[in-house]
Write a protein that holds these residues in place. Structure first.
Motif, PDB file in Angstrom:
ATOM      1  N   GLU A  37       0.826  -1.209   0.000  1.00  0.00           N
ATOM      2  CA  GLU A  37       0.000   0.000   0.000  1.00  0.00           C
ATOM      3  C   GLU A  37       0.857   1.254   0.000  1.00  0.00           C
ATOM      4  N   ASN A  38       1.875   1.276   0.835  1.00  0.00           N
ATOM      5  CA  ASN A  38       2.732   2.456   0.955  1.00  0.00           C
ATOM      6  C   ASN A  38       4.214   2.113   0.855  1.00  0.00           C
ATOM      7  N   ALA A  46      14.894  -4.174   0.712  1.00  0.00           N
ATOM      8  CA  ALA A  46      14.819  -2.739   1.006  1.00  0.00           C
ATOM      9  C   ALA A  46      13.372  -2.277   0.890  1.00  0.00           C
ATOM     10  N   ARG A  47      12.949  -1.474   1.847  1.00  0.00           N
ATOM     11  CA  ARG A  47      11.588  -0.925   1.822  1.00  0.00           C
ATOM     12  C   ARG A  47      11.645   0.511   1.339  1.00  0.00           C
ATOM     13  N   LEU A  48      11.164   0.741   0.133  1.00  0.00           N
ATOM     14  CA  LEU A  48      11.190   2.066  -0.468  1.00  0.00           C
ATOM     15  C   LEU A  48       9.796   2.686  -0.332  1.00  0.00           C
ATOM     16  N   PRO A  49       9.682   3.843   0.349  1.00  0.00           N
ATOM     17  CA  PRO A  49       8.375   4.483   0.517  1.00  0.00           C
ATOM     18  C   PRO A  49       7.693   4.726  -0.827  1.00  0.00           C
ATOM     19  N   LEU A  50       6.407   4.434  -0.873  1.00  0.00           N
ATOM     20  CA  LEU A  50       5.644   4.505  -2.117  1.00  0.00           C
ATOM     21  C   LEU A  50       4.422   5.404  -1.929  1.00  0.00           C
ATOM     22  N   ARG A  51       4.185   6.266  -2.890  1.00  0.00           N
ATOM     23  CA  ARG A  51       2.972   7.100  -2.916  1.00  0.00           C
ATOM     24  C   ARG A  51       2.176   6.738  -4.158  1.00  0.00           C
ATOM     25  N   ASP A  94      10.374   6.683  -3.204  1.00  0.00           N
ATOM     26  CA  ASP A  94      11.655   7.254  -2.797  1.00  0.00           C
ATOM     27  C   ASP A  94      12.751   6.302  -3.246  1.00  0.00           C
ATOM     28  N   GLN A  95      13.632   6.762  -4.102  1.00  0.00           N
ATOM     29  CA  GLN A  95      14.734   5.923  -4.551  1.00  0.00           C
ATOM     30  C   GLN A  95      15.803   5.818  -3.459  1.00  0.00           C
TER      31      GLN A  95
END
Length: 330
Positions: A37-38, A46-51, A94-95
């Motif tokens: 979801e996010n 790696a957990r990359l923030p997603l919008r 976010d890369q």
């Protein structure tokens, strides 16, 4: 004389320090990439923030947007809202090294950035198997899109949108600039540069620029080795002009003070030599580097939407006609 003296001192420092610009690559691939979801979970965990910005109904197209250098996924907030209102689903993340992604401020390497993009494209195509997927890259994000599209492992997409892509390759820089960058990167790679005293205008949207200045997730100080990595990426993107095929829309502002005209126009001339019918170039007379967030940004949003719809012979703004005039194209 002063510059020569500084370079001489730094070269001597290199021989004693043995420093090298570092790349901070991902770990081992130990799981399947996932689209949450996010969060965009990569293969190395790696957990990359997603919008995301989704239309109320089933989308008719999808955009994956990549932010620029020192920026993060929030860059697409206002454009994403507009495109979703037009029935286009949008995703931005976010890369690595930027925003709230791991290893903030550190350069992961061009191969890592393109691999992450390829993985996300596969996931989005799985979620929307019957919808065309477009890639949009702003500045550094544009260079990543160009590089990724030149690689054999890149999944098919319906088209790419390049907003002021970062194309300032070393071959178009003055010798003293490339020399100083190499020297600093190989002697003081950890040195942090803030850009203070550099008077360039990134956009005419002053309120937006001030908000970025207050945003703690926008990086204000950059390690020299990270700048060096970005320059490697720009080299690769610039040299990929002739290999870039497929449906492409490139946007550039005549008032861009970040990516100069010389490398951009040189790229465009080679880029348009192969299959020019697939490629649309738009040059905005009042556009700055942050075309998607300038005061006249809605003009670019409408052009992108019209291009995705493939309905007009010309872009609504006429910026494609302006490009043909400036580039002396028939």
């Amino acid at each position: 004389m002063k510059l020569r003296y500084i370079l001489t001192v730094l070269v001597l420092a290199i021989s004693q320090s043995g420093c090298m610009p570092a790349i901070y690559p991902p770990g081992a691939k130990n799981n399947a990439a996932q689209l949450g979801e996010n969060t965009f979970l990569t293969e190395d965990g790696a957990r990359l923030p997603l919008r995301h910005w989704l239309p109320k109904n089933e989308p008719r197209a999808v955009i994956i947007a990549l932010h620029g250098f020192n920026d993060y996924s929030r860059f697409f907030d206002t454009p994403g809202q507009y495109f979703s209102s037009q029935g286009i689903a949008c995703f931005a993340y976010d890369q690595r090294g930027f925003g709230m992604a791991p290893n903030r401020g550190l350069w992961a390497g061009g191969e890592t950035y393109t691999n992450d993009l390829q993985a996300l494209v596969r996931l989005v195509k799985q979620r929307y198997p019957k919808r065309p997927v477009y890639l949009l890259g702003e500045s550094m994000g544009g260079a990543i899109v160009i590089t990724a599209m030149s690689q054999a492992g890149m999944p098919d997409v319906a088209g790419i949108i390049l907003a002021a892509p970062a194309l300032w390759a070393r071959s178009t820089m003055p010798w003293y600039q490339t020399g100083l960058l190499w020297t600093l990167a190989h002697s003081l790679p950890w040195l942090t540069l803030t850009g203070e005293g550099v008077h360039v205008v990134a956009s005419d949207n002053i309120d937006m620029l001030r908000a970025m200045g207050r945003d703690p997730l926008v990086i204000k100080g950059t390690r020299v080795e990270t700048v060096y990595g970005l320059t490697d990426l720009m080299d690769e993107a610039f040299n990929s002009a002739a290999r870039l095929h497929g449906n492409t829309l490139m946007l550039y502002g005549e008032k861009d003070e970040i990516i100069p005209k010389e490398p951009t126009y040189a790229f465009l001339q080679r880029f348009l030599e192969t299959n020019p019918a697939e490629k649309t170039v738009a040059i905005y007379q009042n556009g700055y580097h942050m075309l998607l967030r300038d005061l006249e940004a809605p003009t670019t949003w409408k052009d992108i939407t019209a291009w995705i719809n493939a309905s007009p012979d010309k872009l609504p703004s006429g910026a494609d006609s302006r490009a043909r005039q400036l580039l002396k194209l028939s």
